[in-house]
Structure formats: C-alpha cells, structure tokens
Design a protein around this motif. Structure first.
Motif, PDB file in Angstrom:
ATOM      1  N   HIS A  81       0.880  -1.163   0.000  1.00  0.00           N
ATOM      2  CA  HIS A  81       0.000   0.000   0.000  1.00  0.00           C
ATOM      3  C   HIS A  81       0.919   1.214   0.000  1.00  0.00           C
ATOM      4  N   ALA A  82       1.233   1.699  -1.194  1.00  0.00           N
ATOM      5  CA  ALA A  82       2.285   2.703  -1.343  1.00  0.00           C
ATOM      6  C   ALA A  82       1.983   3.988  -0.588  1.00  0.00           C
ATOM      7  N   PHE A 138       5.242  -1.917   2.451  1.00  0.00           N
ATOM      8  CA  PHE A 138       5.770  -2.782   1.406  1.00  0.00           C
ATOM      9  C   PHE A 138       6.036  -4.174   1.984  1.00  0.00           C
ATOM     10  N   GLY A 139       4.961  -4.943   2.085  1.00  0.00           N
ATOM     11  CA  GLY A 139       5.082  -6.310   2.575  1.00  0.00           C
ATOM     12  C   GLY A 139       5.365  -7.250   1.423  1.00  0.00           C
ATOM     13  N   THR A 140       6.429  -6.967   0.682  1.00  0.00           N
ATOM     14  CA  THR A 140       6.759  -7.719  -0.512  1.00  0.00           C
ATOM     15  C   THR A 140       8.262  -7.704  -0.733  1.00  0.00           C
ATOM     16  N   PHE A 141       8.757  -8.762  -1.383  1.00  0.00           N
ATOM     17  CA  PHE A 141      10.166  -8.730  -1.770  1.00  0.00           C
ATOM     18  C   PHE A 141      10.326  -8.369  -3.241  1.00  0.00           C
ATOM     19  N   ARG A 181       5.088   5.062 -10.320  1.00  0.00           N
ATOM     20  CA  ARG A 181       5.158   6.382 -10.939  1.00  0.00           C
ATOM     21  C   ARG A 181       4.046   7.275 -10.392  1.00  0.00           C
ATOM     22  N   LEU A 182       2.945   6.664 -10.013  1.00  0.00           N
ATOM     23  CA  LEU A 182       1.809   7.372  -9.429  1.00  0.00           C
ATOM     24  C   LEU A 182       1.601   6.803  -8.039  1.00  0.00           C
ATOM     25  N   ARG A 183       1.599   7.628  -7.018  1.00  0.00           N
ATOM     26  CA  ARG A 183       1.619   7.129  -5.647  1.00  0.00           C
ATOM     27  C   ARG A 183       0.351   6.376  -5.266  1.00  0.00           C
TER      28      ARG A 183
END
Length: 702
Positions: A138-139, A144-147, A155-157
């Motif tokens: 969820h930027a 960032f629960g990801t590798f 590019r777009l929040r």
C-alpha cells in the motif's frame, strides 16, 4: 474478518521474521523499502542472530516483540515456516504473509505442510497470505510487505485501482502496466497458493473499501466458488467495475458426465457464465485489462450502446464504425436535424455518423467544437468518440484545441467522450485532467467503451427476485437410474411443461394410446438402462396409422432385447408429436467449484457443430434468463425466419429460470440434466425428451 484482512493490506505494526541486514535478500527487501518510503507504522525485525537489522532493534522471537503485531512477514525456509506461523498465532499476531515456497506447488511433498498452514489459520484465527506469494503493498502508507522491487515500479503514488493476483510476478506486471497507462493503485496483493486468503476474499475487501473504485484480478483457478460469486455481487452493488484475467482451467475441473449438456460444458464455460451473470469484464490480455480499467477511472459509464463518431479522417471513421460493430456497439445514422446543422457548419463534411469534419479544424478549430456540440445535443447517442490524429500536439493548434475541449467538458460534464490522438505524455495528461480518456489506438477506445456500457447495464440491473417458495420441485428418487418418463414427471412438477405421453406394454395398448391422442405420435423404448435411445434405434417418429404404430412397438421391444440384453425395460412410451416451433436444448451441469449451471442453446447444427450455447449459474430469475437467451449467436431464429412465427421468449425465459431453481434445490442429488429437444413454440415451450443423471453417491445409497 474484514479487520484482519485490512491488517494484511494496511498494517500499523509489522514484524519481519527472518529479517536480514542485506537489502538484496528476501528478508531484507521489505525492511529497506519501508524505511526508504517512510512507512507510517512500526517495524520489528525478528532474527536471533542479530541485535539490529538495518538500524532497527531486532528481537530473537516473535513472542518478545513489545507490541501487538498487525501482520508478520515470514521470510524463512519452508521447513521452518509452519513453526514460525504457529509462534505468530500464539503471540496474538493478526495476520501473516508467507513468502516461502516449497509447498503445494511442488506436489504431495509440500501439500502436508501447506495443509498445516491452513489448519493453523482456521483453528487459531490468524489470516495468512500465501505461501509462495510476493505479499502486498500500500504505497500511500509506505507499506511494502513484498520482496518485489515495488518502489521502482511506482510512478503514481495512489489511485482508484485495487489489484489482486494469484501470480505475484504477473500481478507486478499488471501494476506496472497500469502505472505506465496513468492509472494509480491503492492496493496490490499477491495471494500465491491461497492456503487461507484467496483472490475472492480480497475482491470482497476491495468491494467494501471506499478507497478502491476499480478492481483488477488475475487467477488460474478458484477453490471457493460461492465466495467468488458473493464477491462479484458485492462489487456490483457497490458499482465497482471488476476486470478479471482468467487463464487455464479450474483446479477441480468441470467433471463432465456422459450427457449432451455436460459434454458442452467445461470450467471455462462456467467462468464465462459467472462473469456475464455478475457484470464482470473478462479481459483476454494485460493490455485490454489495463485499457478498460483506465477508462473506468473517469467515472462515466454510457447508458446505452449508441455511439457518435467524429473524426478528422474519413478512413479512420470507417475503421471506428467497423470496430463498434465488432464489439457490439451501434453507430446509428444521425437524425436529419443534426445532419442539416453539420452540413451548414461544414458543407463538404460527411454528416451521417461517422461525422468527418475533415482537416478544416486546422484552419478553424471552432468547427470541431460546434460539430461535437451538435452531435451531442441532436445526435441521440450515449457516448462519443473523437479522432483527432496529431492535432492536439501541433504547436500552432495546441492551446486552442485544449480550450475547445475545456469548453466542451464545461458544457457537457456528464457526457462520455473518448479521444483518440497521438501526442506527448504531457499533452495527454492535460486532456485526462479534463476527464477525457485518451487513446493512441482507436480500437482500444472502442473495446473499452463497450466494456463501460456493459458495466452500466450490470450496475443498473435490479437484484434478482427468484422465488424459491413459488417454484415447485418434485423429490428426486434415490432408488436407481431415472427413466425418461420419470424425468419428465419430475420436471413437470418443477413447472416445466412436458409433452403428453403414456407408457404401454403391448402393441394393442400402443394403438389405443395413439387413438386417444388423435394426432401423430412417437414411440420410444422406456428403460433407465438405455439413456441414449437413438443409439440403438430406440425411437420411431411420425406414426399416424394403426399398422405402423403396432409394428413400431414390436420393433422397439425386439431392438432392446437384441442390442441391450439384460436391460430393464419398463415398456414403450407413446408420445404426441410436436410440430412447429424451434428446436432448442436446455440442461443442467454441476460444476465442482461453482455448483449447478443451466445450459441453453438452439438444436441441430447450431449446437452440434458450432457449440452455440450459453450457461448461467443457478439460480437466476427470468430477466437473467432473457439476457442468456439474447447471447446465443442464433438468437434471430427465435424471432421467426422465412415467414415463421416468433417464439414465446417469455415462456422460454420462465422455463429456464424454473430449471435453474430446480438445479439449485437438487444439486446434492443430480449430476446432470438434459432436455433435448425443448421445443419453443409461438405460445409456450414443451420438453419432448429428458434425461436426469443422479450423482454416483446417490445411486450407491439406493
């Protein structure tokens, strides 16, 4: 339940089990990404080997973390994963993301461990994303629960899109493609092996989350059909478009019984039925999914399929008209008053629709403004497509053209107008800011517009009103195979009209039955052991004299004993011949994932060769049945051809709806049903032949 799902997608406290100091490792990437992107929460690395990880105090175990943890990222080898998850559950962690692979995807050797993960989630209430997944992010909150290297894709929040994908790598591809198209995402989720949380449940979350307005999903297969149906229903009620990329077959497959209906079904047919029934757009490519989602973000869904086409190129106008026809849109000739006004504006223009206002716009840009206004006000169309070639980017015309479309938007704020042109990204963003979807390839505009029109139809469709109380349904016998006559009796009690018939046990009785009907008859062998009578010549048609009826009876009894020795024969059925009308086929197949579905198609070559059939998941009402009928390619046949009378569509829709309720009520007993043929008459429908196949477990209980 929703709260725990939110903890996966928008947590405030995060533990990383298997945390690493090395940002290039799986246990280090999420921490680095959250730190660099100002995560709006607390991060608790867990690793007994370190005192600190990437500058953060580190804890030897999850039980020693001094806070209530919303979600834990588990980045340890598969052999340690189950124990790590159990420790999380015991520590009161709400949810967990399992990156580790080596579970069901590798076969039986990993299935037991994945089953253990499912059991922990089920028994202890911890929600689990994965295993074998890329996690979620969820930027906007820096989560960032990801590798995956997610921050580099952004590019777009943020934006109205929610993305969920079983495949993490493909989900990342969809996210990046959406970003490049100018469509921001609020949430991105990878579900992996789905030991607990599924694509369907994430769609449910998106449907209820106000920050998500558009949903894009990818799956190879679905295990919980009812939940997916409910997710689609929730999205439709919330007026949120769902774009679904479905590949492969369902995990369980559609187990086809040896019936005509089942042989025409398959997992993909059932998925198509589900998507159509709930207004979901099935995209065949990433490009299509992204273009449709992009168009949805402007929030204008045409109320119909009548499209006004305006262009600076007559050739492109023809292409656009052709594309509209390909995608089920109508390009109607404009009313005389509109054509007259356009001709007065540009005497040498084509004014019928497509409207070609030619390159005159370069000399007088106001021509375009007036032409578009005339088409909107007097054209009677539901949406507009305007092809501008490279005009918006021409330096001498850039300012004036943009002003024209500002004025058009101010004057027609609710009109859907798609623009087709080639210009820089900067120019394109100027038009998008005014609420115009912009396309370089005109066909993409048409395809997206067709999807928007279907979404509008779905959003405005009233809730189904299938009445279970008012629909009769006979009990399904559990004593063995169902005979044809018994099948028709059952269907008649469910409200489906069947042909007049009688069972006889002698040639003399057959003749008496023929006389009582007073019309030509059909004789058929009656045996539940011979479900496909035509294969042994067990049907004789169009008999209308005593001698032929008598001989036909003897012939059928002889064929049954000779060709199927040992078959239990109840006698011979004498049934009235039905003349006129259109021969159709209806039936029921029970999909192992989604349950019972009703099939409908026209008989003869249309179904045997062209497979012109449609499906709907049961139960559904007559309104849905009419939409189902309208989808077959041979639909015009039912309106009467070569002087024939139009068929009774209301009666047909009612019969299909009643069949769907019957299917729903008896899904625990039936494997499939065939009604072939179902004759659609000018004043009703009648089932001429029917076959009900019971489930094997029901037969074994008998």
């Amino acid at each position: 339940m929703t709260g725990s799902i939110r903890s996966l997608l928008h947590p405030r406290t995060v533990a990383v089990i298997g945390a690493s100091n090395d940002p290039s490792r799986i246990g280090g990437r999420p921490i680095e990404a959250m730190l660099l992107n100002s995560f709006m929460g607390e991060i608790y690395p867990v690793n007994p080997k370190y005192k600190t990880v990437q500058g953060l105090k580190t804890y030897p175990s999850i039980s020693e973390v001094p806070a209530r943890v919303d979600t834990a990222i588990i980045a340890v080898p598969a052999a340690l994963t189950v124990e790590a998850l159990r420790d999380c559950a015991n520590a009161g962690v709400q949810s967990a993301i399992v990156f580790s692979s080596g579970f069901a995807e590798v076969g039986s050797s990993g299935r037991e461990a994945q089953d253990a993960i499912s059991a922990i989630a089920r028994e202890q209430g911890i929600r689990v994303l994965g295993p074998n997944c890329l996690g979620s992010f969820h930027a906007e909150s820096g989560w960032f629960g990801t590798f995956a290297n997610a921050p580099s894709m952004i590019r777009l929040r943020s934006g109205p899109l929610g993305i969920v994908s079983q495949s993490g790598a493909y989900g990342a591809h969809v996210f990046l493609a959406s970003q490049m198209r100018g469509l921001g995402a609020t949430y991105w989720v990878s579900t992996g092996n789905e030991a607990d949380v599924s694509v369907a449940e994430i769609i449910q979350f998106f449907a209820s989350a106000p920050e998500v307005e558009i949903i894009v999903a990818y799956a190879e297969g679905v295990q919980d059909g009812p939940r997916l149906k409910e997710a689609f229903r929730m999205a439709r009620v919330a007026r949120k478009p769902v774009i679904f990329l479905k590949s492969g077959r369902s995990v369980a497959g559609a187990e086809a019984a040896a019936t005509h209906t089942a042989s025409l079904a398959g997992a993909d047919s059932i998925y198509d039925a589900l998507f159509r029934q709930y207004g979901v757009h099935r995209a065949r490519t990433t490009e299509e999914a992204v273009h449709v989602a992009y168009s949805c973000q402007f929030g204008r869904f045409p109320k119909g399929r009548r499209i006004g086409v305006q262009t600076v190129s007559g050739g492109v106008g023809i292409q656009l008209a052709d594309a509209c026809e390909d995608f089920g849109l109508d390009v109607p000739e404009l009313p005389d008053v509109a054509q007259k006004q356009l001709k007065e504006l540009v005497p040498f223009a084509s004014a019928r629709n497509p409207v070609d206002f030619t390159a005159q716009v370069l000399n007088d840009p106001a021509v375009m403004k007036n032409a578009v206004g005339i088409a909107i006000e007097a054209g009677g169309c539901d949406a507009q497509i305007v092809y501008l070639s490279s005009v918006p980017g021409v330096q001498s015309a850039r300012v004036s053209t943009l002003q024209i479309f500002k004025d058009i938007r101010d004057r027609y704020p609710d009109e859907h107008i798609s623009l087709c042109f080639i210009a820089s990204e900067e120019v394109t963003r100027e038009y998008e800011a005014l609420g115009y979807p912009c396309f370089q390839e005109p066909q993409h505009a048409i395809r997206s517009l067709a999807a928007l029109a279907r979404f509008h139809d779905s959003f405005d469709r009233p809730a189904e009103k299938t009445s279970f109380q008012d629909t009769r349904a006979a009990a399904i016998p559990a004593r063995g195979p169902v005979s044809e006559m018994e099948a028709k009796r059952i269907l008649a009690n469910a409200g489906i009209r069947v042909v007049r018939e009688v069972l006889v046990n002698s040639a003399t009785e057959a003749v008496e039955a023929w006389r009582s009907f007073g019309c030509p008859v059909v004789l058929k062998i009656a045996s539940a052991d011979i479900p496909h009578k035509t294969e042994i010549g067990g049907v004789v048609l169009d008999l209308n004299d005593e001698g032929r009826v008598f001989a036909a009876y003897e012939l059928l009894r002889s064929r049954a004993s000779d060709l199927v020795p040992g078959a239990r024969v109840d006698g011979v059925v004498v049934a009235e011949m039905v003349f006129g009308g259109v021969e159709a086929v209806a039936g029921i197949v029970v999909d192992p994932v989604f349950g019972p579905a009703v099939m409908f198609g026209l008989g003869g070559v249309l179904i045997e060769v062209l497979k012109d059939v449609v499906f709907r998941l049961a139960p559904f009402d007559a309104k849905e049945a009419r939409q189902m009928i309208d989808e077959i390619r041979g639909r015009a046949v039912l309106d009467g051809v070569r002087g024939g009378q139009a068929c009774d569509i209301d009666a047909l829709a009612g019969a299909l709806s009643r069949l769907s309720v019957f299917a729903h009520r008896h899904q625990g007993a039936i494997a499939s049903v065939d009604i072939n043929p179902l004759i659609v008459l000018p004043d009703g429908v009648v089932a001429v032949d029917a076959l009900i196949v019971l489930r094997e477990d029901v037969l074994h209980e008998a």
